[in-house]
Design a protein around this motif. Structure first.
Motif, PDB file in Angstrom:
ATOM      1  N   LEU A  22      40.738  42.882   6.128  1.00  0.00           N
ATOM      2  CA  LEU A  22      40.856  41.569   5.478  1.00  0.00           C
ATOM      3  C   LEU A  22      41.802  41.613   4.274  1.00  0.00           C
ATOM      4  O   LEU A  22      42.542  40.665   4.023  1.00  0.00           O
ATOM      5  CB  LEU A  22      39.470  41.066   5.042  1.00  0.00           C
ATOM      6  CG  LEU A  22      38.562  40.609   6.194  1.00  0.00           C
ATOM      7  CD1 LEU A  22      37.168  40.256   5.675  1.00  0.00           C
ATOM      8  CD2 LEU A  22      39.157  39.421   6.952  1.00  0.00           C
ATOM      9  N   GLN A  23      41.796  42.729   3.558  1.00  0.00           N
ATOM     10  CA  GLN A  23      42.694  42.825   2.398  1.00  0.00           C
ATOM     11  C   GLN A  23      44.165  42.876   2.848  1.00  0.00           C
ATOM     12  O   GLN A  23      45.021  42.221   2.274  1.00  0.00           O
ATOM     13  CB  GLN A  23      42.323  44.051   1.536  1.00  0.00           C
ATOM     14  CG  GLN A  23      43.190  44.256   0.297  1.00  0.00           C
ATOM     15  CD  GLN A  23      43.205  43.034  -0.670  1.00  0.00           C
ATOM     16  OE1 GLN A  23      42.383  42.138  -0.594  1.00  0.00           O
ATOM     17  NE2 GLN A  23      44.188  43.013  -1.560  1.00  0.00           N
ATOM     18  N   ASN A  24      44.445  43.650   3.912  1.00  0.00           N
ATOM     19  CA  ASN A  24      45.818  43.666   4.444  1.00  0.00           C
ATOM     20  C   ASN A  24      46.237  42.284   4.913  1.00  0.00           C
ATOM     21  O   ASN A  24      47.352  41.822   4.652  1.00  0.00           O
ATOM     22  CB  ASN A  24      45.929  44.619   5.652  1.00  0.00           C
ATOM     23  CG  ASN A  24      45.912  46.051   5.218  1.00  0.00           C
ATOM     24  OD1 ASN A  24      46.188  46.349   4.061  1.00  0.00           O
ATOM     25  ND2 ASN A  24      45.567  46.954   6.128  1.00  0.00           N
ATOM     26  N   THR A  25      45.301  41.634   5.619  1.00  0.00           N
ATOM     27  CA  THR A  25      45.592  40.276   6.110  1.00  0.00           C
ATOM     28  C   THR A  25      45.889  39.358   4.929  1.00  0.00           C
ATOM     29  O   THR A  25      46.845  38.583   4.949  1.00  0.00           O
ATOM     30  CB  THR A  25      44.384  39.728   6.919  1.00  0.00           C
ATOM     31  OG1 THR A  25      44.173  40.586   8.030  1.00  0.00           O
ATOM     32  CG2 THR A  25      44.627  38.319   7.419  1.00  0.00           C
ATOM     33  N   PHE A  26      45.062  39.470   3.882  1.00  0.00           N
ATOM     34  CA  PHE A  26      45.225  38.579   2.729  1.00  0.00           C
ATOM     35  C   PHE A  26      46.598  38.756   2.068  1.00  0.00           C
ATOM     36  O   PHE A  26      47.281  37.789   1.734  1.00  0.00           O
ATOM     37  CB  PHE A  26      44.109  38.836   1.716  1.00  0.00           C
ATOM     38  CG  PHE A  26      44.207  37.951   0.507  1.00  0.00           C
ATOM     39  CD1 PHE A  26      44.118  36.579   0.635  1.00  0.00           C
ATOM     40  CD2 PHE A  26      44.435  38.490  -0.754  1.00  0.00           C
ATOM     41  CE1 PHE A  26      44.245  35.741  -0.472  1.00  0.00           C
ATOM     42  CE2 PHE A  26      44.559  37.664  -1.867  1.00  0.00           C
ATOM     43  CZ  PHE A  26      44.457  36.293  -1.716  1.00  0.00           C
ATOM     44  N   GLN A  27      47.007  40.015   1.900  1.00  0.00           N
ATOM     45  CA  GLN A  27      48.301  40.232   1.243  1.00  0.00           C
ATOM     46  C   GLN A  27      49.449  39.693   2.096  1.00  0.00           C
ATOM     47  O   GLN A  27      50.437  39.168   1.583  1.00  0.00           O
ATOM     48  CB  GLN A  27      48.478  41.707   0.901  1.00  0.00           C
ATOM     49  CG  GLN A  27      47.555  42.036  -0.269  1.00  0.00           C
ATOM     50  CD  GLN A  27      47.529  43.484  -0.675  1.00  0.00           C
ATOM     51  OE1 GLN A  27      48.087  44.350  -0.010  1.00  0.00           O
ATOM     52  NE2 GLN A  27      46.851  43.755  -1.756  1.00  0.00           N
ATOM     53  N   GLU A  28      49.287  39.804   3.411  1.00  0.00           N
ATOM     54  CA  GLU A  28      50.330  39.220   4.262  1.00  0.00           C
ATOM     55  C   GLU A  28      50.301  37.694   4.232  1.00  0.00           C
ATOM     56  O   GLU A  28      51.344  37.052   4.343  1.00  0.00           O
ATOM     57  CB  GLU A  28      50.205  39.738   5.703  1.00  0.00           C
ATOM     58  CG  GLU A  28      50.856  41.109   5.813  1.00  0.00           C
ATOM     59  CD  GLU A  28      51.278  41.475   7.226  1.00  0.00           C
ATOM     60  OE1 GLU A  28      52.128  42.351   7.360  1.00  0.00           O
ATOM     61  OE2 GLU A  28      50.745  40.888   8.194  1.00  0.00           O
ATOM     62  N   VAL A  29      49.105  37.124   4.062  1.00  0.00           N
ATOM     63  CA  VAL A  29      49.029  35.668   3.905  1.00  0.00           C
ATOM     64  C   VAL A  29      49.934  35.261   2.734  1.00  0.00           C
ATOM     65  O   VAL A  29      50.722  34.313   2.820  1.00  0.00           O
ATOM     66  CB  VAL A  29      47.571  35.199   3.636  1.00  0.00           C
ATOM     67  CG1 VAL A  29      47.547  33.766   3.125  1.00  0.00           C
ATOM     68  CG2 VAL A  29      46.713  35.328   4.886  1.00  0.00           C
TER      69      VAL A  29
END
Ligand code: SR1
Ligand code: MG
Length: 405
Positions: A334-341
């Protein structure tokens, strides 16, 4: 509906489209000659017909892909396969969130046609937002949509063979190429598809010269090109969402493909951020402006919260992948996803300001100097998000940056 219509591709018109809907028995046979047909397509790519029986008021939508991009003309050929992708994606999405997508009554890949539920009682979210309307159900619905469509299409849920079949089914090279060019490449170079007023030349040249920024965009673009994580809508801006007070429908998934999990929410958030900027011009009355802008920021926060909560529930309740039981794996995903968001959102903000396809939120600002002022803000915020994506650890930070822009 299971009726088969014989079809050879030709662009439909307000007369021939009747032949497509007649065999579906949706309308009473006795009213077949009285149907009212209007071509209402105002998007960049397709024909859209609204067909209504004036007596019963029953209506439906026939969407047909053209063999070229309508926004540019016949000089830009474009695959008809996008109609198949769209109806396959709608049916896939309906598997987990049927209440959040239009019902499909019939589809025909030869004719590049999808016949679906009429949503005339809804409005396009972008239009509603520009008018200063707010929608209390929106955040929960988009968070639920994004989490379900992501989880159920991912390796966390699917058998690897099924996942790879789906990646094949949703291979969408021509529509992805549009995004690769128009979102991730052209706006960052001096390319002839770009479209911005002379007054922004210096600000745009600053972007083209910023090597740190370009390195980050290169990585985001590479991630878009290579990371087949989940089935994405692929074009989840506020023009792809129909709303009314208690209902949200996500439409138009012709750009659907397997890509990085943060992409869809990034586009949703970027378009809300652009609307937030534009409200400084559109909402003249300060109290109203504050309430619309606060709604936009709350929507971003609640969408992300709903997304993560729903994804977590699905992860713990439905996953068969043994690594989903290992502490920290979900948080790291989720953290990787968030930074890509954050990074993808920055790219979307920049391309909607200086690239080929703009947004009415900024373009419809009446006073030219004010329009330019907020377009510069959009470029600054977009650049900041791209360059600092790894510093973002909470959705509150994103809200703060949008509020302060
Ligand atoms: C040529 S298509 C331009 C844009 O319209 C679509 O909605 C996508 O956002 C695409 O980038
Ligand atoms: Mg569209």
């Amino acid at each position: 509906m299971s009726v088969k219509v014989k079809s050879v591709y030709e662009p439909l018109n307000e007369l021939t489209v009747i032949d497509v809907v007649k065999p579906l028995n949706f309308f009473d046979e006795s009213t077949a000659n009285d149907l009212i047909v209007k071509e209402i397509g105002d998007g960049n790519l397709n024909l859209v017909f609204h067909i209504e029986d004036p007596l019963s008021k029953k209506a439906l939508i026939v969407k047909q892909a053209l063999p070229y991009a309508k926004v540019v003309g016949e000089s830009w050929p474009l695959t008809l396969d996008r109609a198949r992708i769209e109806s396959d994606a709608l049916s896939q999405e309906a598997g987990s969130v049927p209440h959040l997508v239009p019902k499909v009554y019939y589809s025909d890949s030869q004719l590049a046609v999808t016949v679906m539920e009429d949503l005339s009682d809804h409005v396009i979210l972008r239009k509603g937002l520009i008018e200063g309307k707010t929608y209390q159900q929106l955040a929960e619905d988009i968070g639920t949509f994004a989490a379900n469509t992501a989880f159920y299409s991912s390796d966390f849920y699917l058998h690897p063979f099924d996942k790879k079949e789906q990646v094949k089914q949703f291979s969408n090279p021509e529509l992805c190429k549009i995004t690769e060019d128009l979102v991730f490449t052209d706006p960052f170079f001096n390319h002839d598809t770009n479209d911005f007023p002379d007054e922004l030349q210096k600000d745009v040249e600053k972007i083209w010269a910023d090597q740190d920024l370009l390195r980050e965009v290169a990585q985001l673009r590479f991630s878009f090109l290579t990371r087949a994580e989940v089935l994405l809508h692929g074009d989840l801006h506020t023009g792809s969402i129909f709303v009314k007070e208690d209902s949200t429908k996500v439409i138009d998934p012709e750009f659907a493909f397997y890509g990085p999990a943060g992409f869809d929410l990034a586009h949703f958030f970027a378009n809300l951020a652009l609307n937030h900027l534009s409200q400084n011009a559109h909402a003249k009355e300060p109290f109203h402006r504050e309430s619309v802008q606060s709604f936009l920021l709350q929507t971003i926060e609640k969408t992300w919260e709903t997304y993560t909560e729903t994804f977590k529930e699905l992860w713990h309740g439905k996953s068969s992948d043994p690594f989903t039981k290992i502490e920290g794996v979900l948080e790291s995903f989720l953290q990787n996803t968030f930074q890509e968001v954050i990074g993808f959102a920055g790219c979307e903000m920049i391309r909607r300001t200086i690239g080929l396809a703009h947004v009415a939120d900024l373009d419809s600002i009446e006073q030219k100097d004010i329009e330019l002022f907020y377009k510069k803000k959009a470029l600054e915020l977009g650049s900041y998000l791209i360059k600092n994506q790894r510093k973002f650890t909470s959705i509150t930070q994103l809200k703060d940056w949008i509020r302060g822009a």
